[in-house]
Design a protein around this motif. Structure first.
Motif, PDB file in Angstrom:
ATOM      1  N   GLY A   1       0.896  -1.318  -0.064  1.00 16.87           N
ATOM      2  CA  GLY A   1       0.126  -0.006  -0.018  1.00 16.87           C
ATOM      3  C   GLY A   1       0.850   1.192   0.074  1.00 16.87           C
ATOM      4  N   TYR A   2       2.205   1.169  -0.111  1.00 18.54           N
ATOM      5  CA  TYR A   2       3.204   2.303   0.193  1.00 18.54           C
ATOM      6  C   TYR A   2       4.425   2.273  -0.586  1.00 18.54           C
ATOM      7  CZ  TYR A   2       5.509   6.280   2.242  1.00 18.54           C
ATOM      8  OH  TYR A   2       6.170   7.619   2.498  1.00 18.54           O
ATOM      9  N   ASN A   3       4.756   2.650  -1.687  1.00 23.86           N
ATOM     10  CA  ASN A   3       5.895   2.315  -2.451  1.00 23.86           C
ATOM     11  C   ASN A   3       6.340   3.786  -2.969  1.00 23.86           C
ATOM     12  OD1 ASN A   3       6.180  -0.844  -2.570  1.00 23.86           O
ATOM     13  ND2 ASN A   3       4.033  -0.495  -3.452  1.00 23.86           N
TER      14      ASN A   3
ATOM     15  N   TYR B   1      12.879   0.564  -4.757  1.00 25.44           N
ATOM     16  CA  TYR B   1      12.072   1.554  -4.118  1.00 25.44           C
ATOM     17  C   TYR B   1      11.897   1.282  -2.618  1.00 25.44           C
ATOM     18  CZ  TYR B   1       8.637  -1.644  -5.777  1.00 25.44           C
ATOM     19  OH  TYR B   1       7.993  -3.102  -6.066  1.00 25.44           O
ATOM     20  N   ILE B   2      11.336   1.820  -2.151  1.00 26.74           N
ATOM     21  CA  ILE B   2      10.999   1.811  -0.652  1.00 26.74           C
ATOM     22  C   ILE B   2       9.679   1.634  -0.452  1.00 26.74           C
ATOM     23  CG2 ILE B   2      10.835   2.739   1.583  1.00 26.74           C
ATOM     24  CD1 ILE B   2      13.808   2.434   0.684  1.00 26.74           C
TER      25      ILE B   2
ATOM     26  N   ALA C   1      12.948  -2.599  -1.707  1.00 27.03           N
ATOM     27  CA  ALA C   1      12.428  -3.679  -2.359  1.00 27.03           C
ATOM     28  C   ALA C   1      13.276  -3.556  -3.883  1.00 27.03           C
ATOM     29  CB  ALA C   1      10.847  -3.477  -2.616  1.00 27.03           C
ATOM     30  N   VAL C   2      13.326  -4.500  -4.288  1.00 28.21           N
ATOM     31  CA  VAL C   2      13.637  -4.592  -5.812  1.00 28.21           C
ATOM     32  C   VAL C   2      12.643  -5.304  -6.674  1.00 28.21           C
ATOM     33  CG1 VAL C   2      15.247  -6.765  -5.509  1.00 28.21           C
ATOM     34  CG2 VAL C   2      15.825  -5.029  -7.243  1.00 28.21           C
ATOM     35  N   GLN C   3      12.500  -4.934  -7.938  1.00 22.86           N
ATOM     36  CA  GLN C   3      11.227  -5.408  -8.938  1.00 22.86           C
ATOM     37  C   GLN C   3      12.125  -5.669 -10.059  1.00 22.86           C
ATOM     38  OE1 GLN C   3       7.492  -3.483  -8.959  1.00 22.86           O
ATOM     39  NE2 GLN C   3       7.236  -4.076 -11.253  1.00 22.86           N
ATOM     40  N   GLU C   4      11.958  -6.864 -10.521  1.00 18.81           N
ATOM     41  CA  GLU C   4      12.504  -7.356 -11.822  1.00 18.81           C
ATOM     42  C   GLU C   4      11.699  -6.823 -12.774  1.00 18.81           C
ATOM     43  OE1 GLU C   4      14.843 -11.240 -13.431  1.00 18.81           O
ATOM     44  OE2 GLU C   4      12.970 -11.567 -12.436  1.00 18.81           O
ATOM     45  N   LEU C   5      11.932  -5.991 -13.494  1.00 18.01           N
ATOM     46  CA  LEU C   5      10.746  -5.331 -14.548  1.00 18.01           C
ATOM     47  C   LEU C   5      10.270  -6.384 -15.611  1.00 18.01           C
ATOM     48  CD1 LEU C   5      12.495  -1.926 -15.068  1.00 18.01           C
ATOM     49  CD2 LEU C   5      10.717  -2.564 -13.778  1.00 18.01           C
ATOM     50  N   ALA C   6      11.275  -7.372 -16.146  1.00 20.07           N
ATOM     51  CA  ALA C   6      10.906  -8.383 -16.964  1.00 20.07           C
ATOM     52  C   ALA C   6       9.691  -9.165 -16.491  1.00 20.07           C
ATOM     53  CB  ALA C   6      11.912  -9.175 -17.636  1.00 20.07           C
ATOM     54  N   SER C   7       9.923  -9.760 -15.292  1.00 20.90           N
ATOM     55  CA  SER C   7       8.922 -10.653 -14.485  1.00 20.90           C
ATOM     56  C   SER C   7       7.916  -9.857 -13.697  1.00 20.90           C
ATOM     57  CB  SER C   7       9.477 -11.801 -13.850  1.00 20.90           C
ATOM     58  OG  SER C   7      10.032 -11.075 -12.752  1.00 20.90           O
ATOM     59  N   GLY C   8       8.263  -9.028 -13.164  1.00 19.93           N
ATOM     60  CA  GLY C   8       7.420  -8.200 -12.170  1.00 19.93           C
ATOM     61  C   GLY C   8       7.575  -8.750 -11.011  1.00 19.93           C
ATOM     62  N   ASN C   9       8.623  -9.681 -10.686  1.00 21.66           N
ATOM     63  CA  ASN C   9       8.659 -10.131  -9.386  1.00 21.66           C
ATOM     64  C   ASN C   9       9.151  -9.070  -8.343  1.00 21.66           C
ATOM     65  OD1 ASN C   9       7.721 -12.698 -10.197  1.00 21.66           O
ATOM     66  ND2 ASN C   9       9.634 -13.369 -10.612  1.00 21.66           N
ATOM     67  N   VAL C  10       8.743  -9.131  -6.976  1.00 16.15           N
ATOM     68  CA  VAL C  10       9.422  -8.030  -6.153  1.00 16.15           C
ATOM     69  C   VAL C  10       9.784  -8.764  -5.036  1.00 16.15           C
ATOM     70  CG1 VAL C  10       8.489  -6.092  -4.432  1.00 16.15           C
ATOM     71  CG2 VAL C  10       7.666  -6.446  -6.739  1.00 16.15           C
TER      72      VAL C  10
END
Length: 445
Positions: free
Chosen positions: A343-345, A359-360, A370-379
């Motif tokens: 709910g907060y990024n 991002y935080i 947090a880190v998000q892999e853009l190709a898969s969307g995995n966080v």
């Protein structure tokens, strides 16, 4: 975090202050501090598979300081990556200083895969000739043969360069040991923007003031720093040369001017202005001309970051009711939401290769990297603090530096994108905040 209280003090429970800005002040130009470690390094964790290497002392010369420190610096660099296991050589009867002296059976018995050795020679006029060989123990062949002639004051930088070469040779990825970082320290009422080697040595003061300093942002070529100053009792965006000290005003419009972020080609910056009413994203040429509004909403749009291809600007916004990350074409247009988990990024920053977005995230009341892999969307949540902020990628995209708090004091920490290796960098004298990892070009001169 860059420009607003929520993005800088959300970890202190001020989520209601999403629209309030705090900014920085300017006083002085470069002043070099003593060449010792400004930051103390603690390392925990490691990759599941570590490459065993032996980093041997250089041959004795008439410059014992450089001789004794070079192999220590190289060892510390490789160890800090979590990718290498540095072999203890204290029990060895004799240590070779050139390839002809190597008894490979001794090193295979220690299960060493790599062996670094060499010598340092004084060439006069304060210069050093540093020669290094890196050997493949299993194949009994040379992997690297490196020679540098530099001033004695540059021996630390050469050690980082050697470590980068070793790292790349064994992992296939570039190292980031010869790069630089920027960060803000607060000692008493004094704020200082420092630029240092990645490990905190060779720190220099770029800006010092009794007013807060925030939002340091490296130019893509590593020669300039954008930041926000409050010297005239209002927030103003400056760009300053790291080599000449010359600075210029880039954004000094009505209201607040904050959160500078460079375009990948260095021709312009994204900034946040309250030029019309609430905080919105604008772009402006690096010389302060050609102001263009990018977002137009009744929400708070802030913390811009260009995508590595320059096509989009990612930013934090509460346009959906709670702070989330959005993207908009760099020339303007309709924004689209990027983050959906949590709910907060806030505080988006790209990896230089464009594969990851960090991002935080507010995770159950704790603010984590947090880190998000853009190709898969995995966080993946990477940090384990309660008040983490200001994530910034290393130029090799393997490590993220961020600000955290330990014992009520601000400090810096790093974590690898797989979450396996964590480090903490602390300064004895004050709080540290606002880290920004320089580009690959931002090496010590």
């Amino acid at each position: 975090m860059n420009n607003i209280v929520t993005m800088k003090t959300h970890t202190r429970g001020l989520m209601h202050a999403f629209a309030t800005a705090i900014f920085a002040g300017f006083v002085a130009l470069l002043s070099v501090i003593p060449a010792h470690a400004a930051l103390e390094l603690e390392i925990s964790g490691g990759s599941a598979i570590q490459i065993p290497v032996a980093i041997l002392p250089m041959a004795e010369t008439d410059n014992p300081q450089a001789q004794s420190r070079l192999h220590e610096i190289i060892s510390n660099d490789l160890r800090s990556s979590g990718m290498f296991r540095i072999i203890n050589t204290s029990g060895m009867p004799a240590l070779p200083t050139n390839a002809s002296q190597i008894k490979y059976t001794d090193w295979t018995a220690l299960k060493a895969q790599g062996l670094s050795l060499g010598e340092v020679q004084s060439t006069g006029n304060g210069n050093l000739k540093i020669s290094v060989q890196v050997m493949d123990v299993l194949r009994q062949t040379a992997l690297l043969q490196l020679t540098y002639t530099v001033s004695a004051s540059q021996y630390r930088h050469v050690a980082h360069m050697i470590a980068d070469q070793i790292y790349e040779k064994f992992t296939g990825q570039p190292g980031a040991f010869a790069t630089r970082i920027a960060y803000v320290t607060k000692t008493g009422k004094r704020f200082t923007l420092q630029i240092a080697d990645y490990d905190g040595y060779n720190a220099q003061t770029l800006v010092s003031s009794n007013e807060p300093i925030i939002s340091p942002a490296w130019s893509p070529d590593g020669t300039k720093m954008a930041y926000v100053s409050f010297e005239k009792k209002k927030p103003i965006v400056f760009v300053q040369s790291l080599y000449t000290g010359e600075r210029k005003v880039v954004a000094n419009f009505k209201g607040n001017n904050s959160a500078p972020a460079w375009s990948p080609d260095g021709s312009k910056l994204a900034v946040v202005l309250t030029y019309g009413a609430n905080s919105q994203i604008y772009t402006i040429a690096a010389d302060g001309s050609n102001l263009q509004q990018i977002t137009k909403s009744s929400a708070i749009d802030t913390e811009p970051a260009f995508s590595p291809d320059g096509q989009f600007i990612y930013f934090s916004s509460d346009r959906g009711g709670r702070p989330q990350i959005y993207k908009v074409p760099a020339s303007g247009g309709s924004p689209s939401r990027v983050t959906f988990e949590g709910g907060y990024n806030v505080s988006p920053r790209f990896s230089p290769d464009g594969k990851y977005l960090t991002y935080i995230r507010n995770d159950g009341g704790s603010f984590k990297v947090a880190v998000q892999e853009l190709a898969s969307g995995n966080v993946k949540l990477l940090s384990n603090g309660a008040q983490d902020e200001s994530p910034s990628f290393a130029p090799n995209a393997r490590t993220i530096m961020y600000a955290t708090r330990v014992g009520g004091k601000g400090t810096l920490a790093t974590v690898t994108v797989d979450g396996l290796v964590r480090q903490r960098l602390s300064e004895a004298g004050g709080d540290i905040r606002e880290p920004a990892w320089g580009p690959a070009q931002a090496s010590a001169k």
